[in-house]
Design an enzyme around this catalytic site. Structure first.
Site, PDB file in Angstrom:
ATOM      1  N   SER A 146      85.362 -38.586  24.464  1.00  0.00           N
ATOM      2  CA  SER A 146      86.340 -39.722  25.501  1.00  0.00           C
ATOM      3  C   SER A 146      87.349 -38.676  26.142  1.00  0.00           C
ATOM      4  O   SER A 146      87.686 -39.081  27.425  1.00  0.00           O
ATOM      5  CB  SER A 146      87.669 -39.852  24.620  1.00  0.00           C
ATOM      6  OG  SER A 146      88.305 -39.172  24.126  1.00  0.00           O
ATOM      7  N   LYS A 184      94.528 -36.031  24.669  1.00  0.00           N
ATOM      8  CA  LYS A 184      94.429 -36.786  25.960  1.00  0.00           C
ATOM      9  C   LYS A 184      95.252 -36.937  27.006  1.00  0.00           C
ATOM     10  O   LYS A 184      95.990 -35.940  26.575  1.00  0.00           O
ATOM     11  CB  LYS A 184      94.521 -38.253  25.018  1.00  0.00           C
ATOM     12  CG  LYS A 184      93.974 -39.332  24.363  1.00  0.00           C
ATOM     13  CD  LYS A 184      92.528 -39.695  24.830  1.00  0.00           C
ATOM     14  CE  LYS A 184      92.333 -40.290  24.263  1.00  0.00           C
ATOM     15  NZ  LYS A 184      91.566 -39.441  22.573  1.00  0.00           N
TER      16      LYS A 184
END
Length: 225
Positions: A146, A184
């Site tokens: 991701s 993230k």
């Protein structure tokens, strides 16, 4: 007051740091002082630490820093070499050892996708010191894709500086509900915390502030081929 062996060891370490910028190994110290075992070196190092003449640098293999020198060592620099009983070091204190490899704690795997368990186990990872800045660091192995658009790939090692806060736009290790961790981009969105991926195939994750704890900010990346 130092014993003769403590004095000799301090001089030897100081000379080596001035010459090479790297502290000697315990084997080299043992041979230089004509000791029978490395345990004798450990005892001398501990005694010098207790007296605040040296300190060990954390997370660095064989790295020592001279904090101060006894007056008799400093005075030896002004005596003729033939009269001095110890090697004549410069009057300045040697800089910290410039070891080029650090041993970082390696805490399991971290998701660059959906959160997975992290911070499990404790091994170590050898990391070039040039990749890191100041502060305390640890490493995590990346799992998932991701964050590929940020250049972070599955199997990479994230080098993380420990921190409990972050600014919007920074890449962080976020612990979700004290159970799972993910890597993230960190952002505030109204009253929520938004964790953004760097892959268009993934959606942002939104949590209440109480659900998210910052465990560190990304400081570097290590990739093995």
């Amino acid at each position: 007051m130092l014993t003769r062996k403590q004095h000799e060891l301090l001089c030897f370490i100081n000379d080596r740091l001035n010459d090479t910028g790297v502290s000697p190994s315990f084997e080299e110290m043992k041979e230089a002082l004509d000791l029978k075992s490395k345990s004798g070196v450990h005892r001398l190092i501990s005694a010098l630490e207790e007296r605040h003449f040296i300190r060990r640098l954390p997370n660095r293999a064989r790295a020592l820093e001279i904090l101060r020198l006894p007056d008799q060592i400093k005075a030896a620099g002004s005596e003729p070499a033939a009269k001095a009983n110890v090697a004549t070091p410069p009057s300045r204190i040697a800089p910290a050892a410039a070891n080029d490899v650090l041993e970082l704690p390696l805490h399991g795997r971290i998701a660059a996708g959906m959160p997975i368990e992290a911070m499990e186990g404790q091994n170590s990872l050898s990391v070039p010191a040039a990749l890191l800045g100041p502060g305390e660091h640890y490493a995590l192995e990346v799992s998932g894709d991701s964050m590929v658009e940020a250049g972070i790939l599955d199997g990479d090692y994230a080098l993380v500086r420990k921190a409990e806060t972050a600014r919007d736009g920074e890449i962080v290790v976020a612990l979700i509900d004290d159970a799972e961790a993910t890597l993230k981009y960190f952002r505030h969105e109204g009253s929520m915390i938004r964790l953004d991926p760097a892959n268009r195939s993934y959606d942002p994750q939104r949590y209440r502030p109480g659900q998210v704890r910052i465990q560190g900010r990304l400081a570097g990346l290590l990739r093995r081929y």
